[in-house]
Design a protein around this motif. Structure first.
Motif, short mmCIF file in Angstrom:
data_model
loop_
_atom_site.label_atom_id
_atom_site.label_comp_id
_atom_site.label_asym_id
_atom_site.label_seq_id
_atom_site.Cartn_x
_atom_site.Cartn_y
_atom_site.Cartn_z
N ALA A 1 4.92 -10.89 -0.94
CA ALA A 1 5.49 -9.62 -1.42
C ALA A 1 6.85 -9.83 -2.06
O ALA A 1 7.14 -9.28 -3.13
N VAL A 2 7.70 -10.64 -1.41
CA VAL A 2 9.03 -10.91 -1.96
C VAL A 2 8.91 -11.63 -3.29
O VAL A 2 9.60 -11.28 -4.28
N ALA B 1 -1.23 -8.73 -8.56
CA ALA B 1 -0.87 -9.84 -7.68
C ALA B 1 -0.85 -9.41 -6.22
O ALA B 1 -1.26 -10.18 -5.33
N MET B 2 -0.38 -8.18 -5.95
CA MET B 2 -0.36 -7.68 -4.57
C MET B 2 -1.77 -7.64 -3.99
O MET B 2 -2.00 -8.03 -2.83
N VAL B 3 -2.72 -7.15 -4.79
CA VAL B 3 -4.11 -7.07 -4.31
C VAL B 3 -4.70 -8.47 -4.22
O VAL B 3 -5.39 -8.81 -3.24
N GLY B 4 -4.43 -9.29 -5.21
CA GLY B 4 -5.01 -10.64 -5.23
C GLY B 4 -4.56 -11.50 -4.07
O GLY B 4 -5.32 -12.35 -3.58
N THR B 5 -3.33 -11.31 -3.62
CA THR B 5 -2.80 -12.12 -2.51
C THR B 5 -3.05 -11.47 -1.14
O THR B 5 -2.67 -12.04 -0.11
N GLY B 6 -3.66 -10.29 -1.13
CA GLY B 6 -3.96 -9.63 0.14
C GLY B 6 -2.81 -8.85 0.74
O GLY B 6 -2.91 -8.37 1.87
N VAL B 7 -1.70 -8.72 0.00
CA VAL B 7 -0.60 -7.89 0.50
C VAL B 7 -1.08 -6.45 0.63
O VAL B 7 -0.75 -5.74 1.58
N LEU B 8 -1.85 -6.02 -0.35
CA LEU B 8 -2.47 -4.70 -0.33
C LEU B 8 -3.98 -4.84 -0.40
O LEU B 8 -4.49 -5.72 -1.11
N HIS B 9 -4.69 -3.99 0.33
CA HIS B 9 -6.13 -3.94 0.20
C HIS B 9 -6.49 -3.03 -0.98
O HIS B 9 -5.76 -2.07 -1.25
N PRO B 10 -7.57 -3.30 -1.67
CA PRO B 10 -7.92 -2.48 -2.84
C PRO B 10 -7.98 -0.98 -2.53
O PRO B 10 -7.56 -0.16 -3.35
N SER B 11 -8.48 -0.62 -1.36
CA SER B 11 -8.60 0.79 -1.01
C SER B 11 -7.24 1.46 -0.82
O SER B 11 -7.14 2.69 -0.87
N GLU B 12 -6.20 0.66 -0.59
CA GLU B 12 -4.87 1.23 -0.35
C GLU B 12 -4.11 1.53 -1.64
O GLU B 12 -3.11 2.24 -1.62
N VAL B 13 -4.60 1.00 -2.75
CA VAL B 13 -3.88 1.16 -4.01
C VAL B 13 -3.77 2.64 -4.38
O VAL B 13 -2.69 3.13 -4.73
N TYR B 14 -4.86 3.38 -4.27
CA TYR B 14 -4.85 4.78 -4.68
C TYR B 14 -4.06 5.64 -3.71
O TYR B 14 -3.37 6.58 -4.10
N ASP B 15 -4.14 5.29 -2.42
CA ASP B 15 -3.37 6.04 -1.42
C ASP B 15 -1.87 5.78 -1.55
O ASP B 15 -1.06 6.55 -1.03
#
Length: 619
Positions: free
Chosen positions: A430-431, A458-472
């Protein structure tokens, strides 16, 4: 074309029908923003529709009306909100906040320093609105553990985040919107000094503002802030629930024996809730709707005294007393947290709804004991109260329900979970992504929109964020607000309404020097931001400020910066900036508390900011 010449205007453009129509739209939107008859995002979309429908007079085409959705500022804000959520999922900001809390201990001065020190600098690189949402529970816990009233720390938290947001282009959505508005005006009117802001365009001034503002918050603000919330962490006392919570004993002859909790009280006749059942050594709290009541059960009932008397008479109940502290509402396992404050988050699906319409009790396995809304505490008729952003609910629920609430984007829970589910192993990713976004936008020709969207991937690709969390992650209220108000700025420019207002203000230059006119714009922008959205005030004021600067031969870029800083540092009301709303309820504040603390700070920064602009960029 009808026009009304202005006598004695000396070069002031004539008033046209088109201008009058746009002024009427602006006035109507201001009324709706202030009264909140409609949610502000709905108001913004309504403004967009009206501008397009009245296109013959507003000069706004359909393409221009919806251009706010594709505006670089709108997309950049969307991406930055997602990136901020990714950082929050790692727990990085929370961990920093807790380390500062450990440093603070029970020293009020250290607690204040920790609050300001954690919120200010971080808000320059992560959008300041989610920073406050993340830190509200951290600072609330810090206050209660340190025997300090949260009222002494939460306004400084909000104000420090607003100050820190002025360190970089990405600190607040207002900066991004101001940047794109300035660039559009520069291109449309051929003003060379107007351009999109670079990442660190105004960082030197932002540092000065942050330091001066922080010193004020550390030295003057504590003397002005009241202790609205007791230092002791007892919500029943804080919300004055003594007359609204009573224990009753179910007699053997009671007609509710054998009924479920849901069936026991006729909600059509009585405004009351059964919050818990004590049966021998056992205590039962939510979910208890289907729990069958037995003779001898002790029920804790939320209602006023008159209603309780009626229920007791109808259902043959005997009074047993009033819980004197929240420990008496705890389950048998005393370490479980069962009372907590929950703040309605911006973009929450509950905004505009009621407890009844959302089925709050069954949906979240939680009881609402009281509301704190816009400085008023409500303890009765709660089912029909329409919820607004910043409203604080006093909630009773099992520990697992509170943990679920804390991960729900609809809420800010003013208490950190004992075992938070952070992705700490993703902190380095993330940093690195945030640093990469900032560096790429600084040292390459890439626009912040491109680098920020790349950061999201990059956040989704590295698993910092899950795809389902992007919209939320996206506060859609803000996105629709931006998309809706941007065409209003276009209408002001294309009909000449901005030029008219700018020339009228410029007329004061016959009596005032240019730097004083700059200060007037700063102060007026701060005042108008106090009653409408900061983003709306930027859209309205920047075109007018630019026209005024051109008319008096001043530096248009200096006027753009004055408006931008004033809109992002509107301290005097809780409704001028979202972060102020987030701390309104947990701090137990009244409307006047913001004015008492914010007015001197805003006046101080009006001088500091205008002087800084004059020194760094010239007027």
């Amino acid at each position: 074309m009808f026009s009304l010449p202005l006598a004695a205007s000396g070069g002031t453009p004539p008033v046209t029908t088109e201008m009058l129509v746009v002024f009427a739209v602006v006035l109507g939107s201001l009324v709706l923003f202030v009264t909140e008859w409609l949610p502000i995002d709905v108001t913004a979309i309504l403004v967009m529709v009206v501008l397009v429908v009245l296109g013959d007079w507003t000069n706004v085409s359909t393409a221009e009306g919806i251009s706010g959705f594709s505006n670089k500022a709108t997309v950049a804000v969307l991406a930055m909100l997602i990136l901020s959520t990714g950082v929050s999922r790692t727990g990085l900001v929370q961990i920093l906040g807790r380390k500062m809390a450990d440093f603070a201990g029970t020293s009020r001065r250290r607690q204040l320093a920790a609050t300001i020190g954690s919120a200010g600098p971080v808000s320059g690189f992560i959008n300041n609105t989610p920073v406050v949402a993340i830190l509200v529970p951290v600072v609330s816990d810090l206050a209660h553990k340190g025997k300090t009233s949260p009222s002494k720390l939460l306004i400084p938290l909000s104000f420090a985040s607003m100050l820190g947001g002025m360190l970089t282009l990405i600190g607040t959505s207002t900066n991004l919107l101001a940047s794109e508005t300035a660039a559009r005006l520069g291109e449309a009117e051929g003003i060379e000094s107007l351009h999109a802001f670079s990442m660190f365009e105004f960082t030197q001034l932002g540092v000065v503002v942050l330091v001066v503002g922080s010193l004020y918050l550390f030295t003057v603000a504590p003397r002005l802030l009241p202790e609205r919330v007791p230092a002791a962490d007892d919500y029943l006392a804080e919300y004055e629930m003594e007359d609204y919570l009573t224990e009753v004993v179910v007699r053997e002859s009671s007609p509710i024996v054998g009924k479920t909790v849901t069936q026991a009280i006729d909600e059509r006749r009585f405004d009351a809730d059964i919050l818990q059942i004590v049966r021998g050594d056992d205590r039962f709290i939510e979910p208890i709707g289907q729990k069958v009541i037995q003779a001898g059960d002790v029920l804790t009932v939320r209602t006023d005294r008159d209603t309780l008397a009626s229920i007791a008479a109808v259902d043959d109940l005997s009074l047993a007393g009033t819980p004197e502290s929240e420990s008496e509402l705890e389950p048998t396992t005393q370490e479980e947290q069962t009372l907590v404050e929950v703040v309605i988050q911006s973009g929450s699906s509950l905004v505009g709804e009621t407890l009844k319409s959302t089925g709050f009790r069954s949906r979240y396995d939680a009881n609402v004991l009281a509301f704190r809304s816009r400085g008023e505490t409500l303890r009765s008729r709660l089912d029909d109260v329409e919820m607004r952003v910043g409203d604080t609910l006093l909630v009773q629920a099992p520990e697992d329900s509170i943990d679920r609430l804390s991960t729900n984007p609809d809420f800010i829970v003013a208490h950190e979970p004992d075992e938070p589910n952070y992705r700490t192993e993703k902190i380095p990713y993330a940093v690195a992504i945030i640093v990469g976004v900032v560096l790429a936008a600084t040292v390459t020709p890439l626009h912040i929109v491109t680098t920020a969207l790349g950061g999201v991937v990059a956040m989704v690709g590295t698993g910092v964020l899950h795809p389902s969390e992007v919209y939320d992650s996206v506060d859609w209220n803000v996105i629709f607000l931006l998309a809706g108000v941007i065409p209003l700025g276009i209408a002001l420019e294309q009909t000449g309404a901005a030029a008219l207002l700018g020339s009228l203000v410029a007329a004061t230059a016959t009596m005032l020097p240019a730097i004083a006119v700059l200060w007037v714009f700063y102060v007026f922008t701060g005042l108008i931001t106090g009653v409408i959205s900061n983003n709306a005030s930027v859209v309205l004021m920047i075109p007018v400020a630019v026209e005024a600067a051109v008319d008096i031969g001043a530096n248009p870029f200096a006027f753009v910066l004055a408006v931008t800083f004033a809109a992002s540092t509107a301290f005097m009301t809780p409704v001028g900036y979202q972060t102020n709303l987030f701390v309104y309820g947990p701090g137990g504040y009244k409307f006047g508390d913001y004015f008492r603390v914010g007015m001197p700070l805003q006046l101080l920064l009006s001088v500091v900011t205008v002087a800084g602009i004059a020194v760094f960029w010239g007027v």
